[in-house]
Design an enzyme around this catalytic site. Structure first.
Site, PDB file in Angstrom:
ATOM      1  N   LYS A   1       0.846  -1.196   0.000  1.00 47.73           N
ATOM      2  CA  LYS A   1       0.000   0.000   0.000  1.00 47.73           C
ATOM      3  C   LYS A   1       0.883   1.249   0.000  1.00 47.73           C
ATOM      4  O   LYS A   1       1.686   1.445   0.905  1.00 47.73           O
ATOM      5  CB  LYS A   1      -0.911  -0.001   1.235  1.00 47.73           C
ATOM      6  CG  LYS A   1      -1.701   1.303   1.425  1.00 47.73           C
ATOM      7  CD  LYS A   1      -2.656   1.233   2.623  1.00 47.73           C
ATOM      8  CE  LYS A   1      -3.326   2.582   2.890  1.00 47.73           C
ATOM      9  NZ  LYS A   1      -4.221   2.555   4.070  1.00 47.73           N
TER      10      LYS A   1
ATOM     11  N   ASP B   1      -2.562  10.158   3.695  1.00 53.96           N
ATOM     12  CA  ASP B   1      -3.974   9.789   3.842  1.00 53.96           C
ATOM     13  C   ASP B   1      -4.712  10.834   4.671  1.00 53.96           C
ATOM     14  O   ASP B   1      -4.701  10.792   5.895  1.00 53.96           O
ATOM     15  CB  ASP B   1      -4.075   8.404   4.503  1.00 53.96           C
ATOM     16  CG  ASP B   1      -5.514   7.915   4.583  1.00 53.96           C
ATOM     17  OD1 ASP B   1      -6.401   8.568   3.989  1.00 53.96           O
ATOM     18  OD2 ASP B   1      -5.750   6.875   5.239  1.00 53.96           O
TER      19      ASP B   1
ATOM     20  N   LYS C   1     -10.346  12.837   7.827  1.00 52.81           N
ATOM     21  CA  LYS C   1      -9.924  12.479   9.176  1.00 52.81           C
ATOM     22  C   LYS C   1      -9.907  13.722  10.065  1.00 52.81           C
ATOM     23  O   LYS C   1      -9.793  14.844   9.579  1.00 52.81           O
ATOM     24  CB  LYS C   1      -8.490  11.912   9.138  1.00 52.81           C
ATOM     25  CG  LYS C   1      -8.370  10.526   8.549  1.00 52.81           C
ATOM     26  CD  LYS C   1      -6.920  10.047   8.598  1.00 52.81           C
ATOM     27  CE  LYS C   1      -6.735   8.724   7.886  1.00 52.81           C
ATOM     28  NZ  LYS C   1      -7.412   7.590   8.522  1.00 52.81           N
TER      29      LYS C   1
ATOM     30  N   ASP D   1       1.490   6.193   5.608  1.00 56.93           N
ATOM     31  CA  ASP D   1       0.544   5.288   4.961  1.00 56.93           C
ATOM     32  C   ASP D   1       1.078   4.643   3.677  1.00 56.93           C
ATOM     33  O   ASP D   1       0.378   3.905   3.003  1.00 56.93           O
ATOM     34  CB  ASP D   1      -0.778   6.029   4.695  1.00 56.93           C
ATOM     35  CG  ASP D   1      -1.989   5.143   4.873  1.00 56.93           C
ATOM     36  OD1 ASP D   1      -1.878   4.092   5.530  1.00 56.93           O
ATOM     37  OD2 ASP D   1      -3.065   5.492   4.334  1.00 56.93           O
TER      38      ASP D   1
ATOM     39  N   ASP E   1     -12.134   7.149   3.256  1.00 49.09           N
ATOM     40  CA  ASP E   1     -10.985   6.877   4.119  1.00 49.09           C
ATOM     41  C   ASP E   1     -10.612   5.392   4.115  1.00 49.09           C
ATOM     42  O   ASP E   1      -9.555   5.014   4.615  1.00 49.09           O
ATOM     43  CB  ASP E   1     -11.270   7.369   5.539  1.00 49.09           C
ATOM     44  CG  ASP E   1     -10.011   7.536   6.367  1.00 49.09           C
ATOM     45  OD1 ASP E   1      -8.909   7.468   5.782  1.00 49.09           O
ATOM     46  OD2 ASP E   1     -10.135   7.732   7.591  1.00 49.09           O
TER      47      ASP E   1
ATOM     48  N   GLU F   1      -9.385   3.718   1.755  1.00 49.94           N
ATOM     49  CA  GLU F   1      -8.805   3.837   0.419  1.00 49.94           C
ATOM     50  C   GLU F   1      -7.720   2.810   0.133  1.00 49.94           C
ATOM     51  O   GLU F   1      -7.442   2.499  -1.019  1.00 49.94           O
ATOM     52  CB  GLU F   1      -8.230   5.257   0.222  1.00 49.94           C
ATOM     53  CG  GLU F   1      -6.813   5.472   0.775  1.00 49.94           C
ATOM     54  CD  GLU F   1      -6.687   5.286   2.282  1.00 49.94           C
ATOM     55  OE1 GLU F   1      -7.705   5.406   2.979  1.00 49.94           O
ATOM     56  OE2 GLU F   1      -5.567   4.997   2.765  1.00 49.94           O
TER      57      GLU F   1
ATOM     58  N   ARG G   1      -7.610  -0.403   0.621  1.00 51.58           N
ATOM     59  CA  ARG G   1      -8.140  -1.612  -0.029  1.00 51.58           C
ATOM     60  C   ARG G   1      -8.467  -1.343  -1.502  1.00 51.58           C
ATOM     61  O   ARG G   1      -8.457  -2.272  -2.306  1.00 51.58           O
ATOM     62  CB  ARG G   1      -9.365  -2.109   0.752  1.00 51.58           C
ATOM     63  CG  ARG G   1     -10.510  -1.142   0.801  1.00 51.58           C
ATOM     64  CD  ARG G   1     -11.518  -1.473   1.904  1.00 51.58           C
ATOM     65  NE  ARG G   1     -11.034  -1.077   3.232  1.00 51.58           N
ATOM     66  CZ  ARG G   1     -11.681  -1.306   4.366  1.00 51.58           C
ATOM     67  NH1 ARG G   1     -12.824  -1.955   4.359  1.00 51.58           N
ATOM     68  NH2 ARG G   1     -11.180  -0.901   5.528  1.00 51.58           N
TER      69      ARG G   1
HETATM   70  N1  BES Z   1      -4.406   4.438   6.780  1.00 49.81           N
HETATM   71  C1  BES Z   1      -5.557   4.157   7.537  1.00 49.81           C
HETATM   72  C2  BES Z   1      -5.336   3.122   8.614  1.00 49.81           C
HETATM   73  C3  BES Z   1      -4.368   3.463   9.716  1.00 49.81           C
HETATM   74  C4  BES Z   1      -4.834   3.930  10.919  1.00 49.81           C
HETATM   75  C5  BES Z   1      -3.022   3.273   9.568  1.00 49.81           C
HETATM   76  C6  BES Z   1      -3.949   4.221  11.940  1.00 49.81           C
HETATM   77  C7  BES Z   1      -2.126   3.559  10.581  1.00 49.81           C
HETATM   78  C8  BES Z   1      -2.590   4.035  11.773  1.00 49.81           C
HETATM   79  C9  BES Z   1      -6.666   3.640   6.624  1.00 49.81           C
HETATM   80  O1  BES Z   1      -6.662   4.120   5.318  1.00 49.81           O
HETATM   81  C10 BES Z   1      -7.953   4.070   7.215  1.00 49.81           C
HETATM   82  O2  BES Z   1      -8.196   5.236   7.272  1.00 49.81           O
HETATM   83  N2  BES Z   1      -8.753   3.100   7.614  1.00 49.81           N
HETATM   84  C11 BES Z   1     -10.019   3.358   8.201  1.00 49.81           C
HETATM   85  C12 BES Z   1     -11.004   2.408   7.582  1.00 49.81           C
HETATM   86  C13 BES Z   1     -12.431   2.718   7.942  1.00 49.81           C
HETATM   87  C14 BES Z   1     -12.874   3.989   7.270  1.00 49.81           C
HETATM   88  C15 BES Z   1     -13.296   1.551   7.488  1.00 49.81           C
HETATM   89  C16 BES Z   1      -9.895   3.125   9.694  1.00 49.81           C
HETATM   90  O3  BES Z   1      -9.205   2.178  10.092  1.00 49.81           O
HETATM   91  O4  BES Z   1     -10.455   3.904  10.464  1.00 49.81           O
HETATM   92 ZN    ZN Z   2      -4.854   4.703   4.608  1.00 46.19          ZN
HETATM   93 MN    MN Z   3      -7.710   5.960   5.123  1.00 43.93          MN
END
Ligand code: BES
Ligand code: ZN
Ligand code: MN
Length: 475
Positions: free
Chosen positions: A240, A245, A252, A263, A322, A324, A326
């Site tokens: 990834k 992000d 966020k 990220d 968010d 993204e 996947r």
């Molecule tokens: N990059 C984040 C996940 C992340 C969170 C990485 C904390 C490192 C530290 C990812 O893209 C994300 O935002 N995931 C969301 C998914 C949700 C919207 C289903 C999450 O985990 O809140």
């Molecule tokens: Zn992310």
């Molecule tokens: Mn995200």
């Protein structure tokens, strides 16, 4: 820091000697003389008892100084590695000599080199002041040069991944990061292809383009290939590469955005691992695919409710921009599958849920079958990285059904988020042997200790190298 071997009778007059001490100040092998010279009162005053994690520097008659490294009840691989990491940061001379590699623990040479090279890591690119590490040369008494050289290849790769992740998002736009990746991979003798935006459009990577739409900085996709003669197996890697992000329109909050330059850790890790595998000359074919893009909020950003078409596999209704990672991985997996690898491993800072489930120090692994899971877990334990398996619990897949597309990109609930994300990815690998490593927690070290240095960890590099090693038939 330069790390090299030296002889038993190395000159210590200008060097710090690093030796091991067991619990209750019992000397580890090779520490007898040094410890006998240290005044018990000094040890007492410093509250030094040989506990794991303790280090103590004292002036000395045979060496300029001695750093005593606590190894706890029994010296082991992890205590030697952590102890060396602590020691190299404590040394105040430019040169140090150690015999920790001679303690008689399996892999002690590797433990010392990893501890020193990883624990001595500093990211000083943006510092105009402050003290760089004093230590410049570490010498291992009678160190096995082959083991040292091999270990240095993986620690260098780990530190390269750390450099890329620690770099501010400002300075690693997809175009620039692709350039840095191409430069490093080419230097390691790998074949590299970089797809620009036009090519990505031509190839119909609709999910990557959907994420990239909100940014003025165009996406890239990098394909790296290691093609040894007569490869024993073929590994496909996907990382990834979100260069920042923001969450996109599902933006966020400030607190959660602070660390989102991280990220692209998955991209850094698979690239660095591929470089190490090539440098080690492992006879495993590797195809590494790295989609790179910002997740930003420009006027053309993908909106919740929009539907994206990845290069292959189910169409996706984006309900939360968010989620993204996947999306770009769906395209990355689609590309790597064209190469028909024997096993695919993707690495991603994918979900906050994995971080919540396993904390700062343990990464999640999901696998298409038990054999794949054990090969990853075994590789991780050999590498001394911490992974734990979570289930691809099929029942939860229903939560990813969309009203208007084949899938949606969120489950709608908070619970089991690491699992639903992994299940989403499974739709893009079909029946391939596949593992997904969610490193959202341990991609960043929260404190400096042992071989860990606050900031990007590079977790996953050494596990992937061990995985490639395990796919290599014994010669
Ligand atoms: N990059 C984040 C996940 C992340 C969170 C990485 C904390 C490192 C530290 C990812 O893209 C994300 O935002 N995931 C969301 C998914 C949700 C919207 C289903 C999450 O985990 O809140
Ligand atoms: Zn992310
Ligand atoms: Mn995200």
């Amino acid at each position: 820091m330069e790390i090299r071997a030296t002889s038993e009778d190395a000159d210590l007059s200008d060097a710090t000697l690093i030796v091991g001490v067991l619990a209750e100040n019992q000397p580890a092998p090779g520490a007898e003389d040094a410890l006998a010279q240290a005044h018990p009162t000094l040890l007492e005053l410093a509250k030094f008892e040989g506990k794991t994690g303790q280090v103590l520097t004292l002036p000395h008659s045979v060496a300029k100084a001695v750093v005593f490294v606590g190894l706890g009840e029994e010296a082991g691989f992890e205590s030697i590695r952590a102890g060396t990491g602590n020691a190299v940061r404590a040394v105040k001379t430019t040169r140090a000599v150690t015999n920790l590699n001679q303690i008689g623990v399996d892999g002690a040479v590797r433990a010392v080199v990893e501890g020193a090279a990883l624990g001595g890591y500093q990211f000083r690119e943006y510092k105009t002041e402050g003290e760089p590490l004093a230590l410049q040369t570490l010498e291992l008494i009678e160190g096995d040069e082959e083991a040292m050289g091999e270990t240095l290849i993986t620690t260098d790769a780990t530190n390269l991944a750390r450099d890329w992740v620690n770099t501010p998002a400002l300075d690693k736009a997809p175009e620039e990061l692709a350039r840095r990746i191409e430069e490093a991979a080419t230097e390691a003798g790998l074949a590299v292809e970089v797809w620009d935006e036009l090519r990505i459009v031509d190839e119909k990577l609709g999910a990557l383009l959907g994420v990239a739409a909100g940014s003025d900085r165009p996406p890239r996709l990098v394909i790296i290939e290691h093609t040894p003669d007569e490869p024993a197996a073929h590994l496909g890697l996907v990382g990834k590469g979100i260069t920042f992000d923001s969450g996109g329109l599902s933006i966020k909050t400030a607190q959660y955005m602070e660390e989102m330059k991280d990220d692209m850790s998955g991209a850094a890790v698979v690239t660095a691992a591929t470089i190490a595998i090539a440098r080690l000359g492992l006879p495993i074919g590797v195809t590494t695919v790295v989609p790179l893009t910002d997740n930003a909020v420009g006027g053309n950003a993908t909106r919740p409710g929009d539907v994206l078409r990845p290069v292959a596999g189910p169409t996706i209704e984006v309900l939360n921009t968010d989620a993204e990672g996947r999306l770009i991985l769906a395209d990355g997996l689609g590309i790597v599958r064209r190469y028909e690898p024997d096993m695919i491993v993707d690495v991603a800072t994918l979900t906050g849920a994995a971080h919540v489930a396993l904390g700062d120090k343990v990464a999640a692994v999901f696998a298409s079958d038990e054999e794949v899971a054990s090969s990853i877990l075994l590789a991780a334990s050999r590498a001394g990285e911490h992974f734990w398996e979570l289930p691809l619990f099929e029942d939860y897949k229903k939560a990813m059904e969309s009203d208007i597309a084949d899938l949606k990109n969120i489950s709608g609930g908070r619970y089991g988020g690491a699992i639903t994300a992994a299940l989403f990815l499974s739709s893009y690998v079909d029946d391939a042997k596949w593992a997904h490593l969610d490193i959202a927690g341990p991609a960043r070290s929260r404190e400096t200790s042992g071989e860990h240095v606050k900031g990007a960890s590079g977790v996953g590099v050494r596990t992937l190298v061990e995985l490639a090693r395990s796919m290599t038939p014994p010669s």
